[in-house]
Scaffold this active site. Structure first.
Site, short mmCIF file in Angstrom:
data_model
loop_
_atom_site.label_atom_id
_atom_site.label_comp_id
_atom_site.label_asym_id
_atom_site.label_seq_id
_atom_site.Cartn_x
_atom_site.Cartn_y
_atom_site.Cartn_z
N HIS A 109 -32.70 -33.08 64.68
CA HIS A 109 -32.78 -31.67 64.49
C HIS A 109 -33.25 -31.32 63.02
O HIS A 109 -33.19 -32.26 62.16
CB HIS A 109 -31.45 -31.06 64.37
N ASP A 153 -31.16 -32.11 60.28
CA ASP A 153 -30.61 -33.45 60.01
C ASP A 153 -31.37 -34.13 59.03
O ASP A 153 -31.00 -35.25 58.29
CB ASP A 153 -30.72 -34.29 61.14
C1 XLS Z 1 -24.13 -31.09 71.24
C2 XLS Z 1 -25.38 -31.56 72.08
C3 XLS Z 1 -26.35 -31.72 71.01
C4 XLS Z 1 -27.63 -31.60 71.40
C5 XLS Z 1 -29.09 -31.44 70.42
O1 XLS Z 1 -22.98 -31.24 71.91
O2 XLS Z 1 -25.07 -32.61 72.61
O3 XLS Z 1 -26.19 -32.77 70.19
O4 XLS Z 1 -28.12 -32.64 72.02
O5 XLS Z 1 -28.82 -30.20 69.89
#
Ligand code: XLS
Ligand code: NI
Ligand code: NI
Length: 433
Positions: free
Chosen positions: A99, A102
């Site tokens: 993301h 991150d």
């Molecule tokens: C959260 C989600 C997140 C997505 C990406 O529960 O799994 O990590 O994979 O935004």
């Protein structure tokens, strides 16, 4: 080399009897499985957020991890990238995912935040060229910052919709620049806490427009990857609009996007929705929207998204069985959306968690391939429906109730039930897992 992983060697396949902890026992990238290299089947990705951005908190306590790259400067962001790429190299994974939040510090303005992301994107591009890992998918974090507490695309404030849309544009640009194979949208706050303050009709319309804008922009910039939506029923919101595969498909159809968008299906989210992982995968495959998977595991005693690393081979085997039956991944892959337990403080914990998970997936894949090659499961399925292959039966589907009733009378029909043979099939699966 970064100091963090200094003592840890690059992992290699050493066979099932290996005693070294830092080795693969089942993940053997070059091994051929159903005519394709194992690495190309599984398409493993490490996720940036759980491994490098998550501080180890839980609802009762804060940070447990102390990482030299925790901090809000671009220097921290670069050190984090150096360490992350070091781990990709040690594990030999072909992909990673991230993301925006991150990988870069938030700036004082939207413009500065975007510049930070662009700078890190170029830093990634150089590293990718040097050491090889590719981007499985990029995504925007539209759920952590307090501005998104009432949603991103579904926010009652149009300025927040705008801010979210602009942010997604920057993340699609970064993903495109890095040659990403997919772009993911997970609507973490696209839902509600209470119906008492929520206009469902408006919110779903807004979400449909938002996703259509994403698809239009993909075509405008010539991004060749797949747009993926990730279903999840709830958490953080009480109810999320992208509840499960069936709900997402209905939503895509409503906005005419079912040929444009596929799904990224997560093990833990399937369980939260009251399904098995293989159910969600089989349904997505049957609807033509199976895109990619987020591999993890929920604690069966805890009713939330615990994001454990997978370690249940029979469960994983049934999941890959559905993936293989559907023809395998195209742009998708296996992203470990999984995190350490908060007491697992050491650098080696990060490596061994992934190594174990890669072995579990490899065992699951090999078992799934063996079940397909054996063919008895598929033969039993085909035999169960064989009656439907006759031309007169196909003609019945095109006729009407009156003609069907007349035919039943004419033939004096008295159909007798046959066994579904479930236990026999379960025993068959157990020979492979
Ligand atoms: C959260 C989600 C997140 C997505 C990406 O529960 O799994 O990590 O994979 O935004
Ligand atoms: Ni996920
Ligand atoms: Ni999740």
């Amino acid at each position: 080399m970064t100091e963090f992983f200094a003592d840890i060697p690059k992992l290699a396949y050493q066979g099932a009897d290996a005693t070294d902890a830092f080795a693969f026992r089942h993940y053997n990238p070059d091994e051929m499985v159903l005519g394709r290299r194992m690495e190309d089947h599984l398409r493993f990705a490490v996720c940036y957020w759980h491994s490098f951005a998550w501080p180890g908190g839980d609802p009762f306590g804060g940070q447990t991890f102390q990482r030299p790259w925790f901090g809000d400067t671009m220097d921290h962001a670069r050190l984090k990238a150096d360490t992350a790429f070091e781990m990709f190299r040690i594990l030999g994974v072909p992909f990673f995912c991230f993301h925006d939040a991150d990988v870069r510090p938030e700036g004082a303005s939207f413009a500065e935040t975007t510049r930070n992301l662009e700078e890190i994107t170029e830093y990634f591009a150089a590293k990718m060229e040097e050491s090889g890992p590719k981007l499985l998918w990029g995504t925007a974090n539209l759920f952590s910052n307090r501005r998104y507490m009432a949603g991103a695309a579904t926010n009652p404030d149009p300025d927040i919709f705008a801010y979210a849309a602009a942010t997604v544009k920057t993340c699609m640009d970064a993903t495109h620049r890095l040659g990403g194979a997919n772009y993911v949208l997970w609507g973490g706050r696209e839902g509600y806490e209470t119906l008492l303050n929520t206009d469902l009709t408006r919110e779903m319309e807004q979400m449909g427009r938002f996703l259509s804008m994403v698809v239009d922009y993909k075509h405008k910039i010539g991004f060749k990857g797949t747009i993926l939506v990730e279903p999840k029923p709830q958490e953080p919101t009480k109810h999320q609009y992208d509840y499960d595969v069936a709900t997402c498909y209905g939503f895509l159809q409503r906005f005419g996007l079912e040929k444009e968008v596929k799904l990224n299906i997560e093990q833990g989210h399937a369980i939260l929705a009251g399904h098995s992982f293989e159910h969600e995968l089989a349904l997505a495959a049957s609807l033509g929207v199976l895109g990619s998977i987020d591999m993890n595991r929920n604690d069966y005693q805890c009713g939330w998204d615990t994001d454990h690393f997978p370690n249940n081979v029979p469960e994983v085997a049934l999941a890959y069985y559905e993936v293989l039956r559907a023809g395998g991944f195209t742009t998708g892959g296996t992203n470990f959306d999984a995190k350490l337990r908060r007491q697992s403080l050491d650098a080696e914990d990060l490596i061994l968690a992934h190594a174990g998970a890669m072995d579990v997936c490899a065992r699951g894949l090999k078992a799934a391939a063996a079940m397909l090659e054996d063919g008895k499961l598929e033969a039993a399925r085909a035999a169960r429906y064989a009656g439907w292959d006759r031309p007169e039966v196909q003609a019945m589907l095109g006729s009407d109730l009156e003609s069907v009733a007349a035919d039943v009378l004419a033939r004096g029909l008295d159909p007798q039930p046959v066994s579904g043979r479930q236990e026999r099939l379960e025993n068959l699966v157990n020979r492979f897992v």
